[in-house]
Design an enzyme around this catalytic site. Sequence first.
Site, PDB file in Angstrom:
ATOM      1  N   MET A  35      -8.179 -14.008   9.644  1.00  0.00           N
ATOM      2  CA  MET A  35      -9.010 -13.565  10.750  1.00  0.00           C
ATOM      3  C   MET A  35     -10.437 -13.243  10.299  1.00  0.00           C
ATOM      4  O   MET A  35     -10.751 -13.221   9.124  1.00  0.00           O
ATOM      5  CB  MET A  35      -8.387 -12.322  11.403  1.00  0.00           C
ATOM      6  CG  MET A  35      -7.006 -12.548  11.988  1.00  0.00           C
ATOM      7  SD  MET A  35      -6.256 -11.052  12.679  1.00  0.00           S
ATOM      8  CE  MET A  35      -7.333 -10.743  14.086  1.00  0.00           C
ATOM      9  N   HIS A  36     -11.290 -12.999  11.302  1.00  0.00           N
ATOM     10  CA  HIS A  36     -12.625 -12.388  11.151  1.00  0.00           C
ATOM     11  C   HIS A  36     -13.681 -13.302  10.541  1.00  0.00           C
ATOM     12  O   HIS A  36     -14.829 -12.881  10.387  1.00  0.00           O
ATOM     13  CB  HIS A  36     -12.557 -11.109  10.308  1.00  0.00           C
ATOM     14  CG  HIS A  36     -11.463 -10.161  10.679  1.00  0.00           C
ATOM     15  ND1 HIS A  36     -11.284  -9.704  11.962  1.00  0.00           N
ATOM     16  CD2 HIS A  36     -10.491  -9.570   9.928  1.00  0.00           C
ATOM     17  CE1 HIS A  36     -10.254  -8.866  11.982  1.00  0.00           C
ATOM     18  NE2 HIS A  36      -9.749  -8.790  10.776  1.00  0.00           N
ATOM     19  N   ASP A  70      -3.358 -14.393  11.521  1.00  0.00           N
ATOM     20  CA  ASP A  70      -2.236 -14.458  10.577  1.00  0.00           C
ATOM     21  C   ASP A  70      -1.192 -13.373  10.799  1.00  0.00           C
ATOM     22  O   ASP A  70       0.015 -13.648  10.756  1.00  0.00           O
ATOM     23  CB  ASP A  70      -2.742 -14.443   9.132  1.00  0.00           C
ATOM     24  CG  ASP A  70      -3.751 -13.340   8.846  1.00  0.00           C
ATOM     25  OD1 ASP A  70      -4.024 -12.507   9.731  1.00  0.00           O
ATOM     26  OD2 ASP A  70      -4.292 -13.316   7.725  1.00  0.00           O
TER      27      ASP A  70
END
Length: 484
Positions: free
Chosen positions: A79-80, A235
Amino acid sequence: MYLGLDLGTSGIRALLVNESGMPIGEASASSDVSHPHPGWSEQDPAQWIAACEAAITELKANHGSELRAVRAIGLSGHMHGATLLDKDHKVLRPCMLWNDTRSAQEAQQLDSQDRFRTLTGNIVFPGFTAPKVDWVRVHEPDVFSQVAKILLPKDYLRLWLTGDCVSDMSDSAGTAWLDVDKRNWSGALLDACQLTEDQMPSLVEGSESSGGLRAELLSDWGIEGPVIVAGGGGDNAAAACGLGCLQAGDGFVSLGTSGVLLAATDTYAPAPEKAVHSFCHAIPNTWFQMGVTLAATDSLNWLAKICGSTPAELASALPEMPTGPSSATFLPYISGERTPHNDASPSGVFAGLSVGAEQADLTSAVMEGVAFSLKDCLNALRATGTNVTSLITTGGGTRSRFWLNTLANVLDVPLQVPAKGEFGAALGAARLGMAAVSDQALTEIMTKPEIAETIEPNTDLSDAYAARYEQFKSLYPAVKSATA
């Protein structure tokens, strides 16, 4: 057949499962991470495509007939990340990853605006996407001026698969631009970053279709088609689907590169003051709360490097059953920390060392310190009203029996160890693909794994670990004061 693609920091994993959800083939390929400056962590998105092609080529060679029968693909990813594209979908700069902390100042500035915590339910952490893009706005204005689309890592892979710019709710919740309650982009938060909704991907639930696999790939991969690509998930949301953690109170603890303690919720109940992540789940009308410690197995990797050893060698030197707290205490904030401190500055430390301390003492202290950090996460979730009475275990660190038993003792919660088999993010991604084309209920598709054993806390050691935990908690303010 169904295909799960899990894009991790170190590479991609492709998992084929049949209509019963049983894995029948897998392949993987690696990617490299660049650290050009302290606190920077980047990847070239072209590596993700190359890794996916390599994994599919391996699957085609070893499981060609099964690959040919794939009906749907699900995606999971770290992520991110900030993948910035121009109007022609050309990548403008390397993707800034989840563990890139250069945007600490931008994160603090955004977090100081009440609307971010109010609408996202989260602190704006330096690792989130919004402060990274704001860093680009300040430090690379020529790049920022060309940004036409901002995609998360797995969604850049989706663009290659389908030709469409789409994301799911769970991954998008980690950008700091999503209204997590309403499950939609927030115009107010985008405006605060000098962005518009036109620069965002469209949104779908993780268990819904996001488009179809391109004809060129159908031909190259030898698939009859058509093939639906599901929304997928970040995830940890995908891992929750792989572990069957869908209903309120269902939870898992993960000992991976970072450590995660996650529990599903059926209501949106944010608690940003606790540094708890409150994100949309990858399935509709469901959320999850999550505490994160940034260096779990990464702490053991660091110690192994310092000792000229390997993590497996360090772990094998320990007994299966701990007899009590280590002779030393380790603060595992070598990459900063998320829950509960929201501190991007590294502040790892050993305390209580003596001349008699040996390598095994350091190893047990590291494992114990990570467990104490996850205890912080558990307490933060409980403070929001989330009821956690047992946890499923996952992640590479759970191969160590000493670490598992230490974790059970520290958390004072039974740990359910799955039987040998597949139950991670790649399976969760495949299940989301299955859900996108199936009439089955999600709870029928995303079942819990068979549990091989349950590790109970050793109540004879409870007081000793509770006392050491209090010492552990006192370290952080002392170290911050000494290094300020």
